[in-house]
Design a protein around this motif. Structure first.
Motif, PDB file in Angstrom:
ATOM      1  N   UNK A 243      -3.743   0.955  -8.926  1.00 54.18           N
ATOM      2  CA  UNK A 243      -3.663   0.901  -7.613  1.00 54.18           C
ATOM      3  C   UNK A 243      -2.343   0.079  -7.636  1.00 54.18           C
ATOM      4  N   UNK A 244      -1.344   0.700  -7.376  1.00 54.29           N
ATOM      5  CA  UNK A 244       0.064   0.086  -7.087  1.00 54.29           C
ATOM      6  C   UNK A 244       0.326  -1.034  -6.093  1.00 54.29           C
ATOM      7  N   UNK A 245      -0.732  -1.135  -5.302  1.00 51.91           N
ATOM      8  CA  UNK A 245      -0.709  -2.418  -4.523  1.00 51.91           C
ATOM      9  C   UNK A 245      -0.985  -3.586  -5.020  1.00 51.91           C
ATOM     10  N   UNK A 246      -1.609  -3.582  -6.131  1.00 51.76           N
ATOM     11  CA  UNK A 246      -1.991  -4.685  -7.021  1.00 51.76           C
ATOM     12  C   UNK A 246      -1.047  -4.935  -7.989  1.00 51.76           C
ATOM     13  N   UNK A 247      -0.300  -6.143  -7.654  1.00 53.01           N
ATOM     14  CA  UNK A 247       0.879  -6.341  -8.605  1.00 53.01           C
ATOM     15  C   UNK A 247       0.634  -6.483  -9.948  1.00 53.01           C
ATOM     16  N   UNK A 248      -0.427  -7.463 -10.176  1.00 52.07           N
ATOM     17  CA  UNK A 248      -0.879  -7.815 -11.421  1.00 52.07           C
ATOM     18  C   UNK A 248      -1.237  -6.594 -12.405  1.00 52.07           C
ATOM     19  N   UNK A 249      -1.984  -5.702 -11.758  1.00 50.61           N
ATOM     20  CA  UNK A 249      -2.720  -4.571 -12.394  1.00 50.61           C
ATOM     21  C   UNK A 249      -1.552  -3.629 -12.794  1.00 50.61           C
ATOM     22  N   UNK A 250      -0.630  -3.628 -11.826  1.00 51.81           N
ATOM     23  CA  UNK A 250       0.416  -2.789 -12.123  1.00 51.81           C
ATOM     24  C   UNK A 250       1.484  -3.101 -13.416  1.00 51.81           C
ATOM     25  N   UNK A 251       1.809  -4.542 -13.331  1.00 50.89           N
ATOM     26  CA  UNK A 251       2.709  -5.070 -14.343  1.00 50.89           C
ATOM     27  C   UNK A 251       1.910  -4.999 -15.636  1.00 50.89           C
TER      28      UNK A 251
ATOM     29  N   UNK B  81       4.807   7.987 -10.453  1.00 49.30           N
ATOM     30  CA  UNK B  81       3.839   7.448  -9.545  1.00 49.30           C
ATOM     31  C   UNK B  81       3.662   8.646  -8.358  1.00 49.30           C
ATOM     32  N   UNK B  82       2.396   8.572  -7.788  1.00 45.74           N
ATOM     33  CA  UNK B  82       2.150   9.352  -6.654  1.00 45.74           C
ATOM     34  C   UNK B  82       1.737  10.532  -7.308  1.00 45.74           C
TER      35      UNK B  82
ATOM     36  N   UNK C 285       5.022  13.100 -20.226  1.00 45.95           N
ATOM     37  CA  UNK C 285       4.862  12.478 -18.779  1.00 45.95           C
ATOM     38  C   UNK C 285       3.711  11.584 -18.909  1.00 45.95           C
ATOM     39  N   UNK C 286       4.111  10.259 -18.184  1.00 49.55           N
ATOM     40  CA  UNK C 286       2.940   9.217 -17.737  1.00 49.55           C
ATOM     41  C   UNK C 286       2.744   9.458 -16.358  1.00 49.55           C
ATOM     42  N   UNK C 287       1.605   9.883 -15.970  1.00 51.77           N
ATOM     43  CA  UNK C 287       1.109  10.136 -14.529  1.00 51.77           C
ATOM     44  C   UNK C 287       0.366   8.950 -13.946  1.00 51.77           C
ATOM     45  N   UNK C 288       0.730   8.383 -12.900  1.00 47.00           N
ATOM     46  CA  UNK C 288       0.161   7.413 -12.171  1.00 47.00           C
ATOM     47  C   UNK C 288      -0.585   7.910 -10.950  1.00 47.00           C
ATOM     48  N   UNK C 289      -1.771   7.382 -10.733  1.00 52.99           N
ATOM     49  CA  UNK C 289      -2.274   7.671  -9.444  1.00 52.99           C
ATOM     50  C   UNK C 289      -3.662   6.933  -9.402  1.00 52.99           C
ATOM     51  N   UNK C 290      -4.566   7.337  -8.467  1.00 53.56           N
ATOM     52  CA  UNK C 290      -5.858   6.508  -8.212  1.00 53.56           C
ATOM     53  C   UNK C 290      -6.811   7.798  -8.291  1.00 53.56           C
ATOM     54  N   UNK C 291      -6.573   8.898  -7.916  1.00 53.14           N
ATOM     55  CA  UNK C 291      -7.663   9.771  -8.095  1.00 53.14           C
ATOM     56  C   UNK C 291      -8.023  10.416  -9.543  1.00 53.14           C
TER      57      UNK C 291
END
Ligand SMILES: NC(=O)c1ccc[n+]([C@@H]2O[C@H](COP(=O)([O-])OP(=O)(O)OC[C@H]3O[C@@H](n4cnc5c(N)ncnc54)[C@H](OP(=O)(O)O)[C@@H]3O)[C@@H](O)[C@H]2O)c1
Length: 239
Positions: free
Chosen positions: A51-59, A6-7, A27-33
């Motif tokens: 958006x890792x602030x969004x629990x449902x979307x993250x899960x 993440x990041x 590699x699984x790369x997570x971010x928003x940009x």
């Protein structure tokens, strides 16, 4: 290895993604940009705009993962409190981005880690959590929370064979520190940070901290009587 980061769209996380890809890992790369994610896809990464602030979307996104051998949770941010205005909204924002996103990521990635034969969970904290630093009320509190979270998980996940590492960097030159307006001693590059983190992960170290000349000084200072540290920190704030 199958590595989730993440990041991964900036700074330390991005460098780790680039270096692990170059070494032949998946590699699984997570971010928003989106633009940064596209660049990483061009280098061979699987990418996720989450958006890792969004629990449902993250899960939901993490729920699609099959097996992850190493999850490196680097998403975060830094903001400083400038008294006399104590901005509690800033405190909440920093806690959410540094702690809540990590919680969502851990919940999301644990099932995929449990499918690995040698799983590793790596959380990026900060040497700022070693002792109270001027203006770092929010950032330091969030990183102290990250340290507690990760170090407790190290105890509880050991029974399942999941190695847990806490990374405590000193200053690393990234867009996060480019915003700082104060001297940052012993700053290292993202390449140096990535090398130190990857070496620590390879050895399954419990705590990965660097650069040692800075982090050992901070650890030593954390042992000083608090009254003495108060005077030193006040002098640091004035300068
Ligand atoms: N740089 C240092 O000196 C230093 C020192 C100690 C600890 N750290 C820690 O190391 C980690 C990485 O720092 P950095 O310097 O590399 O920072 P950075 O360059 O600002 O990168 C921050 C990353 O976090 C991601 N992110 C933030 N909020 C997010 C959200 N809601 N959802 C998904 N992704 C989110 C960003 O993604 P997008 O840009 O795509 O939104 C970006 O990839 C942070 O946890 C930081 O606290 C840094």
């Amino acid at each position: 290895m199958n590595i989730l980061i993440t990041g991964a769209t900036s700074g330390i996380g991005r460098q780790l993604a680039v270096d692990y890809l170059a070494a032949g890992h998946r590699v699984w790369a997570i971010g928003r940009n989106e633009q940064q994610l596209e660049e990483l896809a061009g280098l061979g990464a699987e990418t996720g705009a989450v958006d890792l602030l969004d629990r449902e979307a993250t899960l939901a996104w993490f729920g699609r993962l099959d097996r992850i051998d190493c999850a490196i949770l680097s998403a975060g941010s830094c903001e400083y409190i400038d008294l006399p205005d104590f901005d509690s909204a800033l405190l909440a924002r920093v806690m959410r981005i540094n702690v809540e996103t990590m919680g969502h990521s851990i919940e999301g990635v644990l099932p995929a880690l449990r499918r690995s034969e040698a799983p590793q969970l790596v959380g990026i904290g900060s040497a700022a959590a070693y002792l109270p630093l001027p203006r770092a009320e929010a950032y330091g509190a969030s990183k102290a929370a990250v340290a507690y979270l990760i170090e407790t998980l190290r105890i509880t996940l050991a029974a399942e064979g999941i190695a847990v590492s806490l990374v405590c960097p000193g200053f690393v030159k990234t867009p996060l520190t480019d915003r700082n307006d104060f001297p940052m001693p012993f700053m290292v590059t993202t390449e140096q940070a990535s090398a130190a983190i990857r070496a620590g992960i390879a050895k399954r170290e419990a705590e990965i901290h660097f650069p040692k000349r800075f982090t050992l000084l901070m650890k030593a200072a954390s042992l000083l009587p608090r009254g003495l540290w108060l005077r030193l920190a006040q002098r640091m704030k004035k300068s």
